[in-house]
Design an enzyme around this catalytic site. Structure first.
Site, PDB file in Angstrom:
ATOM      1  N   GLU A 163      63.443  14.465  22.371  1.00  0.00           N
ATOM      2  CA  GLU A 163      61.982  14.514  22.407  1.00  0.00           C
ATOM      3  C   GLU A 163      61.478  15.459  21.323  1.00  0.00           C
ATOM      4  O   GLU A 163      61.982  16.576  21.160  1.00  0.00           O
ATOM      5  CB  GLU A 163      61.525  15.001  23.786  1.00  0.00           C
ATOM      6  CG  GLU A 163      60.086  15.435  23.915  1.00  0.00           C
ATOM      7  CD  GLU A 163      59.108  14.344  23.550  1.00  0.00           C
ATOM      8  OE1 GLU A 163      58.104  14.660  22.872  1.00  0.00           O
ATOM      9  OE2 GLU A 163      59.334  13.167  23.940  1.00  0.00           O
ATOM     10  N   GLN A 164      60.474  15.019  20.561  1.00  0.00           N
ATOM     11  CA  GLN A 164      59.980  15.833  19.453  1.00  0.00           C
ATOM     12  C   GLN A 164      59.207  17.068  19.907  1.00  0.00           C
ATOM     13  O   GLN A 164      59.134  18.062  19.190  1.00  0.00           O
ATOM     14  CB  GLN A 164      59.106  14.993  18.536  1.00  0.00           C
ATOM     15  CG  GLN A 164      57.819  14.497  19.153  1.00  0.00           C
ATOM     16  CD  GLN A 164      56.972  13.729  18.150  1.00  0.00           C
ATOM     17  OE1 GLN A 164      57.195  13.796  16.940  1.00  0.00           O
ATOM     18  NE2 GLN A 164      55.987  12.993  18.647  1.00  0.00           N
ATOM     19  N   ARG A 168      50.073  12.587  35.355  1.00  0.00           N
ATOM     20  CA  ARG A 168      51.244  12.340  34.505  1.00  0.00           C
ATOM     21  C   ARG A 168      52.246  13.484  34.555  1.00  0.00           C
ATOM     22  O   ARG A 168      53.453  13.260  34.494  1.00  0.00           O
ATOM     23  CB  ARG A 168      50.806  12.105  33.043  1.00  0.00           C
ATOM     24  CG  ARG A 168      50.263  10.717  32.790  1.00  0.00           C
ATOM     25  CD  ARG A 168      49.898  10.533  31.329  1.00  0.00           C
ATOM     26  NE  ARG A 168      49.399   9.184  31.091  1.00  0.00           N
ATOM     27  CZ  ARG A 168      50.147   8.160  30.704  1.00  0.00           C
ATOM     28  NH1 ARG A 168      51.445   8.331  30.529  1.00  0.00           N
ATOM     29  NH2 ARG A 168      49.618   6.982  30.513  1.00  0.00           N
ATOM     30  N   TYR A 187      40.091   6.207  39.387  1.00  0.00           N
ATOM     31  CA  TYR A 187      40.904   6.137  40.602  1.00  0.00           C
ATOM     32  C   TYR A 187      41.294   7.552  41.003  1.00  0.00           C
ATOM     33  O   TYR A 187      41.286   8.477  40.178  1.00  0.00           O
ATOM     34  CB  TYR A 187      42.152   5.275  40.394  1.00  0.00           C
ATOM     35  CG  TYR A 187      43.000   5.664  39.206  1.00  0.00           C
ATOM     36  CD1 TYR A 187      43.983   6.652  39.304  1.00  0.00           C
ATOM     37  CD2 TYR A 187      42.825   5.038  37.975  1.00  0.00           C
ATOM     38  CE1 TYR A 187      44.759   7.002  38.214  1.00  0.00           C
ATOM     39  CE2 TYR A 187      43.599   5.385  36.878  1.00  0.00           C
ATOM     40  CZ  TYR A 187      44.560   6.357  37.000  1.00  0.00           C
ATOM     41  OH  TYR A 187      45.322   6.706  35.913  1.00  0.00           O
ATOM     42  N   ASP A 200      55.817   1.160  24.928  1.00  0.00           N
ATOM     43  CA  ASP A 200      54.760   1.047  23.924  1.00  0.00           C
ATOM     44  C   ASP A 200      55.308   0.804  22.527  1.00  0.00           C
ATOM     45  O   ASP A 200      54.636   0.182  21.699  1.00  0.00           O
ATOM     46  CB  ASP A 200      53.906   2.314  23.914  1.00  0.00           C
ATOM     47  CG  ASP A 200      52.923   2.379  25.072  1.00  0.00           C
ATOM     48  OD1 ASP A 200      52.705   1.335  25.713  1.00  0.00           O
ATOM     49  OD2 ASP A 200      52.375   3.466  25.329  1.00  0.00           O
TER      50      ASP A 200
END
Length: 400
Positions: free
Chosen positions: A33-34, A108, A214, A292
């Site tokens: 991960e960067q 998240r 939501y 993505d």
């Protein structure tokens, strides 16, 4: 066949899900991960049954999700100006029964921590920005900005909508502006006393724009306010500073509950909504794309994270099957693409078209849309294919 060295580029939802599922099944993937630390990008995420069934049944984080997330009570479409209900789809209990798993709203950061715990920190390497992959030798060499490198038999590009590995495969940058931009925010429940049906996921539709919101685990509302942009958007940056109060002015003629929600928080940034055209090939050499990076889509169906999770489960299954039956990694990755490409293309296209439907001006077309959204068979004809789908190597969208 020996166990492969798998390098996963990107510790987002898709990359962590893939790594956790592969490790659960006996492999040893490594995630690069960067970022210097794992932190949320964006505010919250809506997880529909087509992904929560796997988070619960495969990765074993169902109890944590139930504790941290909000189990949304139905989907409601409303007129953005007068608040009238256009359509109402499935209660919480009906959704569970039809789709076979919950529909959650979750922060998240909470989801990322659950996936990270399921994987284990020893498989995550931070501050590792991938700058190149040399795939010309007996193994792929992944090069990082800090001068380090690793060898891998498989490189999974889970590096998001701005994927460098996608650009390496294509040879060019292919992001396309959707014609819309958005503001987002998190609003505590006490600041939206006028909001009807606060436990539901809701779309408020108006000429030229819409808002989705939501609840997440503590009752906080996550909103995503989308407006049309007239004229081209600059290629860079994708996020620009917002003028003070511009998000409030955008809803000045909308329902009081929406003005209440949008006005409760400042919006420092405006997000351009980009997507990527569907690809014919998701792999090149030893590199395969996921989430993505393979099929970036606009968020109007709330399916970006969910399709990434589906990808991760199917790719893991195909790799494990390739290891078991000796058919090879190339065949496994081709099977993964064959199982996923049509579904993700369909979700991409319908998500992009949704804005045109949501943003119709008053008139016969909007009236016809409203009739469709309120029809008794709307779920069966328009949404069941997304939520009731069970991603599996069989490729069959059977009921859970």
């Amino acid at each position: 066949m020996t166990s492969p060295r798998i390098a996963i580029i990107g510790a987002g939802i898709g990359g962590l899900t893939l790594a956790a599922e592969l490790r659960r099944r006996g492999l040893d993937p490594q995630v690069y991960e960067q970022a210097a630390e794992l932190r949320e990008v964006g505010a919250a995420v809506a997880l529909s049954a087509n992904s929560t069934r796997f988070l619960r049944d495969r990765l074993g984080i169902g109890a944590d999700l139930a504790d941290k997330a909000a189990d949304v009570d139905g989907l409601i479409f409303r007129d953005a100006r007068d608040g009238r209900t256009i359509g109402r789809v499935l209660s919480r209990a009906e959704y569970h029964d039809r789709a076979g798993a919950p529909y959650y709203g979750v922060h998240r950061a909470d989801l990322q921590l659950m996936l990270r715990t399921a994987l284990g920190d020893d498989a995550i390497h931070l501050n590792k920005r991938c700058v190149d992959v040399d795939d010309s030798g007996q193994s792929a060499i992944v090069h990082f900005a800090d001068g380090d490198h690793v060898e891998a038999d498989l490189v999974i590009g889970a590096d998001g909508v701005r994927s460098g590995l996608r650009r390496k495969i294509l040879g060019y940058h292919d992001a396309q502006f959707s014609g819309c931009f958005a503001w987002r925010g998190l609003v505590p429940p006490e600041q939206v006393p006028s909001l009807p049906d606060p436990e539901a996921i809701q779309f408020w539709l108006g000429p030229g724009g819409h808002m989705l919101h939501y609840p997440i685990g503590n009752g906080t509302q996550n909103f995503f306010l989308v407006q049309r942009h007239h004229g081209p958007w600059p290629a860079k940056p994708w996020v620009i500073p917002a003028e003070e109060g511009e998000h409030v002015r955008a809803v000045e003629n909308w329902h009081p509950a929406i003005r209440e929600m949008v006005g409760a928080v400042p919006a420092a940034e405006r997000w351009a909504l980009f997507h990527r055209p569907p690809l014919q090939h998701w792999s090149s050499g030893r590199i395969t794309l996921l989430g993505d990076a393979a099929h970036a889509m606009v968020p109007h169906h709330g399916q970006g994270a969910n399709q990434s999770i589906e990808d991760a489960i199917v790719l893991a299954d195909c790799l494990i099957e390739g290891l078991a039956d000796g058919t090879g990694w190339d065949a496994a990755r081709q099977r993964y693409q064959d199982l996923r490409v049509d579904r993700t293309r369909r979700v991409q296209i319908t998500s992009l078209a949704a804005a045109d439907v949501f943003h119709l001006p008053d008139g016969p077309l909007a009236d016809a849309r409203n009739a469709r959204l309120g029809a008794p068979d709307f779920w069966e004809k328009s949404m069941a294919w997304i939520h009731e789908h069970v991603a599996a190597p069989s490729g069959t969208p059977v009921r859970a």
